[in-house]
Design an enzyme around this catalytic site. Structure first.
Site, PDB file in Angstrom:
ATOM      1  CE1 TYR A   1      -1.908 -10.660  -6.687  1.00 27.80           C
ATOM      2  CE2 TYR A   1      -0.380 -12.490  -6.809  1.00 27.80           C
ATOM      3  CZ  TYR A   1      -0.648 -11.172  -6.499  1.00 27.80           C
ATOM      4  OH  TYR A   1       0.355 -10.373  -6.013  1.00 27.80           O
TER       5      TYR A   1
ATOM      6  CE1 TYR B   1      -1.969  -8.123   4.681  1.00 24.72           C
ATOM      7  CE2 TYR B   1      -2.790  -8.723   2.519  1.00 24.72           C
ATOM      8  CZ  TYR B   1      -1.799  -8.185   3.313  1.00 24.72           C
ATOM      9  OH  TYR B   1      -0.648  -7.713   2.740  1.00 24.72           O
TER      10      TYR B   1
ATOM     11  CG  ASN C   1       0.689  -5.226   4.751  1.00 24.13           C
ATOM     12  OD1 ASN C   1       1.347  -6.263   4.809  1.00 24.13           O
ATOM     13  ND2 ASN C   1       0.090  -4.825   3.654  1.00 24.13           N
ATOM     14  CD  GLU C   2       4.057  -4.860   0.916  1.00 23.16           C
ATOM     15  OE1 GLU C   2       4.616  -5.789   0.320  1.00 23.16           O
ATOM     16  OE2 GLU C   2       3.230  -4.106   0.345  1.00 23.16           O
TER      17      GLU C   2
ATOM     18  CD  GLU D   1      -3.111  -5.924  -5.001  1.00 22.29           C
ATOM     19  OE1 GLU D   1      -2.208  -5.130  -4.672  1.00 22.29           O
ATOM     20  OE2 GLU D   1      -3.099  -7.122  -4.665  1.00 22.29           O
TER      21      GLU D   1
ATOM     22  CD  GLU E   1       2.389  -9.496   0.741  1.00 20.10           C
ATOM     23  OE1 GLU E   1       2.459  -9.064  -0.439  1.00 20.10           O
ATOM     24  OE2 GLU E   1       1.810  -8.882   1.651  1.00 20.10           O
TER      25      GLU E   1
END
Length: 774
Positions: free
Chosen positions: A315, A67, A171-172, A113, A249
């Protein structure tokens, strides 16, 4: 010199082409399966970028997916920064140097996030702005940002001999809205800035990708470990039978939030999914392959409600926060061997970690004796209206006479407000818990009221990204006089803006720590603490802050991140490249005050120590739901298998409180699970879930995992509510919708794994205008 050498290499590369072929991607005309590692350059110390790229290559990856974070690159309007941690071009050049292709995801929104999903806070200075829509000002700012990114890297696409093979459009977006015109506008900007030869794609979930899918873009799916892969691509294959398939993803783990369990995902499920995809010629990007760190104040927050993310973005990824391989890494590397023609690249040496002996802090600057010059305002204003993006803010005024005491209502504290009367601490309002009201003691007219508000990360997902900080509306005080309530709105505020900046904290007046003493709760004063430690040879370490309250940490001027005693994270990662031989400085702004102003460095992190006071479940001890006299508005059966299920109520039902009763499950076991649910209004539209609150759940699995009932409306299809293993049916969830609605149906999504484990079969729904009895 190395940059020049790389520049020469770029010019020597042949101009290439990456495109969608029949059932496969084509790189220069030959089939190419993308095996991408997601890495975020601002989350990794710049000195370690190449190490992380080489770790990804040695794992068996051929591409880096990344990103670009708008708010990191444009911290103030029209002031762009592509240096240091933000040197996007350098990062992409390092990918190319290591023969890794690049997938660029320039937003403008990225989620991740990350604070406000990557959107800059200063957009909120225009209060009526419509984010991620065809708002003229928003589009104008996006265009300027996209131009700035393109000025850095547009000449690094494969068409120009560079490594960038694909660029993502938005994005999404399906999780935000339905607006093909807006998505088309973002596509057109990218075409204009990157040229006609770059391959553009958009990613979404299998449940919503059709809402905004543009005909001329490649479509890719996002889903998590354990998902039923054929099911995730079923609809795409129906619509585009010859399209190459890609999971853009594939979630290797999950992110942590303050006050909840540390999240992990099994390695076996991740590897099985990747193995299945590669055996079917499906491309993937592993989100995250290495997560890194939310330095400074960059950690975001999730909604509905408010769930701020911790500093670590480990993560549970194959490469941990510090860059070391985990057991997941070695297992995945072995599994990927058969898809790399047996060729493997050497795994780089791990970066050394050290212990640091305990050290005490020597000086303190109490915050209330170091306030900046105040501003004056009749009415409450948000932080953004004072041109403040991050940090804390103190609102100060005087109270009317409260002969019998009263209560204070703050609408709304964003995000953590501490209340003082005449300098005495009264209580805290924590946005995570929806707290807005506190009792006030009797006081005389003119008593000083201070509301000390710390802003945490702005929400990064869903419609709530328009997330103002400070106090967002007003403050009232209510007095009880002989059974009558008198409420007045407080006005005439003095406002103290405390910027989250190292220079700001350093400028305070400090006193020796011996000059302060603990209060009755055993805490030292709220304020800034400075200490030092000495080392012979710099190396990575994890500094412990378990004895501290809540706040922010700087090491040698670098923002290392947020701390909060509730956990689960109790240490902060400090890269050795930010340390020096000899003396190193640690500065902590603690808004609660430490129990002990000490720290130490450890070779390993503490990411899983929850010291939370608030229970993770939604049921009081001994509490039982009493549905006697309540009739369900519908009793129905849900079909088996994956994907969304819908039931209609037949007759519309009006109410504010909804109870779901799961009678049994399709697999005949005792467990019930729901990944997501919506209620439909009388236009058959989904009602907003932002105000929803779980009032009761009879069973929730929170032992080392986060499967509480609020997961049924957390906007995330890969998380889910699950009952405990041995609790018997029936199972119940009661939700307060926030206000009365006329409801006509329920939509429900079971778990996304094959055969939808613990999927509910028979279900009853109750709707009431008054709270259910317990």
């Amino acid at each position: 010199d190395s940059m020049l050498a790389m520049a020469e290499n770029v010019s020597q590369d042949t101009h290439g082409k990456f495109e969608a072929g029949k059932g496969t991607f084509l790189l220069n005309g030959k089939p190419f399966v993308v095996k991408a590692a997601e890495l975020h350059y601002p989350r990794i110390p710049q000195e370690y970028w190449e190490h992380r790229i080489k770790m990804s290559k040695a794992l068996g990856m051929n591409t880096i997916c990344l990103y670009t974070f708008w708010n990191a690159h444009e911290p103030k309007e029209n002031q762009f920064d592509f240096t240091g941690q933000n040197n996007l071009r350098e990062f992409i050049r390092l990918c190319q140097k290591n023969d890794m292709k690049v997938i660029l995801r320039p937003g403008p929104y990225v989620c991740a996030e990350w604070e406000m999903g990557g959107l800059p806070w200063w957009l909120l200075k225009k209060k009526d702005i419509r984010l991620r829509e065809n708002d003229p000002y928003f589009l104008e700012r996006v265009d300027k940002f996209q131009k700035a990114v393109a000025a850095q890297v547009a000449d690094l696409t494969i068409a120009d001999g560079g490594p960038i093979i694909m660029v993502q459009v938005e994005n999404e977006y399906g999780s935000y809205g339905e607006d093909k015109k807006y998505v088309s506008n973002i596509r057109d900007m990218l075409r204009k800035n990157f040229g006609d030869n770059v391959t553009l794609f958009q990613c979404d979930w299998s449940s919503n990708f059709e809402k905004n899918g543009l005909d001329d873009l490649i479509w890719t799916m996002n889903f998590g470990t354990g998902a039923n892969i054929d099911d995730q691509f079923r609809r795409l294959k129906e619509l585009r039978p010859e399209s190459p398939l890609m999971c853009s993803e594939f979630w290797s783990g999950w992110f942590d939030k303050w006050g909840a369990n540390h999240e992990t995902r099994p390695a076996a499920d991740m590897i099985a999914g990747i193995d299945e995809m590669l055996s079917k010629n499906i491309s993937f990007s592993l989100y995250m392959t290495h997560g890194g760190t939310n330095w400074g104040h960059w950690a975001g927050a999730n909604s509905p409600g408010y769930a701020p993310d911790v500093t670590s973005y480990d993560y549970d990824a194959p490469i941990n926060e510090q860059g070391a391989p985990t057991p997941k890494y070695w297992e995945l590397r072995k599994a990927l061997e058969k898809y790399t023609d047996g060729k493997q690249f050497p795994v780089p040496a791990s970066i050394k970690t050290i212990d640091i002996k305990p050290f005490a802090f020597s000086k303190v600057a109490p915050i209330f004796s170091n306030l900046p010059e105040p501003k004056s305002d009749v009415n409450i204003r948000t932080m953004e209206e004072y041109d403040q993006g991050f940090g804390s803010i103190i609102y100060q005024t005087t109270l009317p006479e409260l002969a019998n005491g009263g209560f204070l209502t703050v609408n709304d504290p964003h995000d953590y407000a501490q209340v003082f009367v005449d300098g005495k601490y009264i209580g805290t309002l924590d946005r995570r818990n929806g707290e807005k009201q506190l009792s006030l003691p009797p006081c005389k007219r003119g008593a000083r009221l201070d509301i000390f508000v710390e802003a945490m990360g702005r929400i990064n997902f869903g419609r709530a990204i328009k997330d103002f900080k400070g106090i967002t509306d007003n403050v009232t005080v209510t007095e009880d006089r002989n059974g009558y309530h008198f409420t007045c709105e407080l006005k005439n505020w003095k406002v103290y803006n405390i910027e989250d900046e190292y220079e700001c904290y350093k400028s305070y007046s400090y006193a020796p720590i011996e000059s302060v003493s603990p209060d009755s709760t055993g805490r030292l004063p709220r304020g800034v603490y400075v200490g030092t430690f000495n080392i012979n040879k710099p190396a990575d370490t994890f500094l412990s802050f378990e004895k501290w309250g809540k706040g922010l940490v700087y090491v040698n001027g670098h923002g290392i991140g947020r701390i909060w005693e509730i956990g689960p994270q109790q240490t902060l990662y400090v890269p050795g490249t930010w340390l020096k031989k000899g003396e190193n400085e640690v500065l902590v702004f603690d808004i609660m005050g430490p129990k002990e102003a000490v720290s130490f460095g450890s070779k390993t992190p503490e990411l899983d120590k929850l010291l939370v006071k608030k229970p993770l479940t939604h049921r009081e001890p001994g509490q039982e739901l009493d549905l006697e006299g309540s009739k369900p508005v519908v009793s129905s059966s849900l079909t088996p298998g994956n994907g969304w299920k819908e039931i209609s109520f037949g007759t519309p039902a009006t109410g504010r409180y909804v109870c779901l009763e799961a009678v049994n499950s399709h697999d005949g076991k005792d467990r019930a699970a729901i990944a997501e649910m919506y209620l439909l209004d009388n236009n058959n539209e989904r009602i907003s879930r932002e105000p929803w609150v779980v009032m009761y759940a009879d069973s929730e699995d929170v032992e080392g995992v986060n499967r509480s009932a609020d997961k049924t409306f957390d906007l995330q299809e890969s998380t889910y509510w699950s009952t405990k293993k041995k609790d018997k049916f029936p199972h119940f969830i009661v939700i307060d919708l926030g206000k009365e609605h006329t409801l006509t149906g329920l939509q429900c999504l079971p778990r996304m794994e094959s055969n939808a484990p613990s999927a509910i079969k028979d279900i009853k729904v109750y709707v009431s205008s008054v709270p259910f009895k317990f």
